[in-house]
Write a protein that holds these residues in place. Structure first.
Motif, PDB file in Angstrom:
ATOM      1  N   MET A   1      78.387 -38.997  41.309  1.00  0.00           N
ATOM      2  CA  MET A   1      77.034 -39.414  41.069  1.00  0.00           C
ATOM      3  C   MET A   1      76.793 -40.787  41.711  1.00  0.00           C
ATOM      4  O   MET A   1      77.636 -41.662  41.622  1.00  0.00           O
ATOM      5  CB  MET A   1      76.782 -39.513  39.579  1.00  0.00           C
ATOM      6  CG  MET A   1      76.760 -38.197  38.881  1.00  0.00           C
ATOM      7  SD  MET A   1      75.189 -38.013  38.124  1.00  0.00           S
ATOM      8  CE  MET A   1      75.496 -37.960  36.443  1.00  0.00           C
ATOM      9  N   PRO A   2      75.653 -40.964  42.301  1.00  0.00           N
ATOM     10  CA  PRO A   2      75.358 -42.220  43.002  1.00  0.00           C
ATOM     11  C   PRO A   2      74.808 -43.313  42.096  1.00  0.00           C
ATOM     12  O   PRO A   2      73.818 -43.966  42.415  1.00  0.00           O
ATOM     13  CB  PRO A   2      74.344 -41.773  44.047  1.00  0.00           C
ATOM     14  CG  PRO A   2      73.635 -40.628  43.422  1.00  0.00           C
ATOM     15  CD  PRO A   2      74.671 -39.941  42.568  1.00  0.00           C
ATOM     16  N   ALA A   3      75.436 -43.535  40.961  1.00  0.00           N
ATOM     17  CA  ALA A   3      74.933 -44.528  40.007  1.00  0.00           C
ATOM     18  C   ALA A   3      74.905 -45.930  40.616  1.00  0.00           C
ATOM     19  O   ALA A   3      73.981 -46.704  40.347  1.00  0.00           O
ATOM     20  CB  ALA A   3      75.784 -44.511  38.741  1.00  0.00           C
ATOM     21  N   ASN A 102      73.952 -40.779  51.542  1.00  0.00           N
ATOM     22  CA  ASN A 102      74.481 -40.302  52.818  1.00  0.00           C
ATOM     23  C   ASN A 102      75.987 -40.592  52.906  1.00  0.00           C
ATOM     24  O   ASN A 102      76.605 -41.056  51.944  1.00  0.00           O
ATOM     25  CB  ASN A 102      73.699 -40.908  53.988  1.00  0.00           C
ATOM     26  CG  ASN A 102      73.833 -42.416  54.082  1.00  0.00           C
ATOM     27  OD1 ASN A 102      74.704 -43.026  53.481  1.00  0.00           O
ATOM     28  ND2 ASN A 102      72.947 -43.030  54.851  1.00  0.00           N
ATOM     29  N   ARG A 103      76.561 -40.330  54.060  1.00  0.00           N
ATOM     30  CA  ARG A 103      78.015 -40.518  54.231  1.00  0.00           C
ATOM     31  C   ARG A 103      78.425 -41.973  54.116  1.00  0.00           C
ATOM     32  O   ARG A 103      79.493 -42.276  53.589  1.00  0.00           O
ATOM     33  CB  ARG A 103      78.444 -39.979  55.597  1.00  0.00           C
ATOM     34  CG  ARG A 103      78.433 -38.482  55.649  1.00  0.00           C
ATOM     35  CD  ARG A 103      78.972 -37.986  56.960  1.00  0.00           C
ATOM     36  NE  ARG A 103      78.413 -36.671  57.216  1.00  0.00           N
ATOM     37  CZ  ARG A 103      78.399 -36.096  58.373  1.00  0.00           C
ATOM     38  NH1 ARG A 103      78.908 -36.692  59.419  1.00  0.00           N
ATOM     39  NH2 ARG A 103      77.874 -34.903  58.501  1.00  0.00           N
ATOM     40  N   ALA A 104      77.568 -42.868  54.613  1.00  0.00           N
ATOM     41  CA  ALA A 104      77.882 -44.297  54.499  1.00  0.00           C
ATOM     42  C   ALA A 104      77.996 -44.705  53.032  1.00  0.00           C
ATOM     43  O   ALA A 104      78.867 -45.499  52.668  1.00  0.00           O
ATOM     44  CB  ALA A 104      76.820 -45.132  55.208  1.00  0.00           C
ATOM     45  N   ALA A 105      77.131 -44.159  52.188  1.00  0.00           N
ATOM     46  CA  ALA A 105      77.197 -44.437  50.749  1.00  0.00           C
ATOM     47  C   ALA A 105      78.489 -43.883  50.158  1.00  0.00           C
ATOM     48  O   ALA A 105      79.139 -44.536  49.335  1.00  0.00           O
ATOM     49  CB  ALA A 105      75.989 -43.836  50.038  1.00  0.00           C
ATOM     50  N   ALA A 106      78.872 -42.699  50.595  1.00  0.00           N
ATOM     51  CA  ALA A 106      80.098 -42.079  50.089  1.00  0.00           C
ATOM     52  C   ALA A 106      81.330 -42.911  50.462  1.00  0.00           C
ATOM     53  O   ALA A 106      82.226 -43.107  49.633  1.00  0.00           O
ATOM     54  CB  ALA A 106      80.232 -40.660  50.620  1.00  0.00           C
ATOM     55  N   VAL A 107      81.354 -43.417  51.684  1.00  0.00           N
ATOM     56  CA  VAL A 107      82.483 -44.242  52.144  1.00  0.00           C
ATOM     57  C   VAL A 107      82.629 -45.483  51.274  1.00  0.00           C
ATOM     58  O   VAL A 107      83.739 -45.915  50.971  1.00  0.00           O
ATOM     59  CB  VAL A 107      82.294 -44.628  53.634  1.00  0.00           C
ATOM     60  CG1 VAL A 107      83.260 -45.709  54.058  1.00  0.00           C
ATOM     61  CG2 VAL A 107      82.444 -43.398  54.517  1.00  0.00           C
ATOM     62  N   LEU A 108      81.493 -46.042  50.839  1.00  0.00           N
ATOM     63  CA  LEU A 108      81.520 -47.250  50.010  1.00  0.00           C
ATOM     64  C   LEU A 108      81.715 -46.947  48.525  1.00  0.00           C
ATOM     65  O   LEU A 108      81.754 -47.861  47.704  1.00  0.00           O
ATOM     66  CB  LEU A 108      80.222 -48.036  50.205  1.00  0.00           C
ATOM     67  CG  LEU A 108      80.034 -48.629  51.599  1.00  0.00           C
ATOM     68  CD1 LEU A 108      78.636 -49.216  51.745  1.00  0.00           C
ATOM     69  CD2 LEU A 108      81.095 -49.685  51.870  1.00  0.00           C
ATOM     70  N   GLY A 109      81.825 -45.671  48.171  1.00  0.00           N
ATOM     71  CA  GLY A 109      82.033 -45.298  46.781  1.00  0.00           C
ATOM     72  C   GLY A 109      80.765 -45.276  45.949  1.00  0.00           C
ATOM     73  O   GLY A 109      80.814 -45.352  44.730  1.00  0.00           O
ATOM     74  N   TYR A 110      79.610 -45.183  46.597  1.00  0.00           N
ATOM     75  CA  TYR A 110      78.327 -45.156  45.893  1.00  0.00           C
ATOM     76  C   TYR A 110      77.992 -43.775  45.363  1.00  0.00           C
ATOM     77  O   TYR A 110      77.030 -43.620  44.630  1.00  0.00           O
ATOM     78  CB  TYR A 110      77.199 -45.616  46.803  1.00  0.00           C
ATOM     79  CG  TYR A 110      77.261 -47.062  47.229  1.00  0.00           C
ATOM     80  CD1 TYR A 110      78.135 -47.967  46.637  1.00  0.00           C
ATOM     81  CD2 TYR A 110      76.436 -47.529  48.224  1.00  0.00           C
ATOM     82  CE1 TYR A 110      78.180 -49.279  47.033  1.00  0.00           C
ATOM     83  CE2 TYR A 110      76.472 -48.850  48.623  1.00  0.00           C
ATOM     84  CZ  TYR A 110      77.341 -49.727  48.024  1.00  0.00           C
ATOM     85  OH  TYR A 110      77.370 -51.028  48.421  1.00  0.00           O
ATOM     86  N   GLY A 111      78.731 -42.779  45.751  1.00  0.00           N
ATOM     87  CA  GLY A 111      78.470 -41.417  45.311  1.00  0.00           C
ATOM     88  C   GLY A 111      78.815 -40.441  46.412  1.00  0.00           C
ATOM     89  O   GLY A 111      79.093 -40.821  47.542  1.00  0.00           O
ATOM     90  N   GLU A 112      78.787 -39.208  46.069  1.00  0.00           N
ATOM     91  CA  GLU A 112      79.105 -38.145  47.023  1.00  0.00           C
ATOM     92  C   GLU A 112      77.952 -37.964  48.011  1.00  0.00           C
ATOM     93  O   GLU A 112      76.781 -37.974  47.620  1.00  0.00           O
ATOM     94  CB  GLU A 112      79.332 -36.845  46.247  1.00  0.00           C
ATOM     95  CG  GLU A 112      79.772 -35.689  47.111  1.00  0.00           C
ATOM     96  CD  GLU A 112      80.009 -34.450  46.277  1.00  0.00           C
ATOM     97  OE1 GLU A 112      79.739 -33.353  46.790  1.00  0.00           O
ATOM     98  OE2 GLU A 112      80.448 -34.584  45.125  1.00  0.00           O
TER      99      GLU A 112
END
Length: 121
Positions: A1-3, A102-112
């Motif tokens: 989840m992108p909490a 997006n993928r950049a968020a996923a790389v930073l651990g912001y969510g899937e």
């Protein structure tokens, strides 16, 4: 989840509202539009999938900020300031309701990647 990403959206909006309410203190008229969207651009925009609705709301924030900045500081009336605050609120709402990590968020651990922000609220 992108909490974490949801928290960044809320923090960016809160900061932008604080700048709008304090203006003309803290920045020049020429800088106001860019100062208002700075945290959104740095912390959020590159971490959500491009969406024309989000981009349109960001543009509305810029337009409202320019309108406020073009009003002489001794003539600033609540309607111009409130239009900017409303535009910031709308950008926050659209980003939270329509945004997709997006993928950049996923790389930073912001969510899937592909996760909707509205699911994390």
């Amino acid at each position: 989840m992108p909490a974490k990403l949801v928290a960044l959206v809320r923090e960016a909006a809160a900061g932008a509202r604080a700048i709008a309410r304090a203006y003309p203190e803290g920045c020049s008229a020429a800088a106001l539009p860019w100062v208002v969207v700075k945290r959104f651009d740095e912390d959020v925009r590159g971490h959500v999938e491009r969406d024309p609705r989000i981009e349109d709301e960001r543009d509305r924030v810029l337009i409202a900020a320019v309108t406020l900045a073009e009003t002489a500081s001794d003539e600033v009336e609540p309607p111009e300031r409130e239009r900017l605050v409303k535009a910031i609120n709308d950008l926050e709402w659209v980003t939270l309701s329509r945004g997709i990590a997006n993928r950049a968020a996923a790389v930073l651990g912001y969510g899937e990647a592909g996760a909707r922000l509205r699911d994390a609220r």
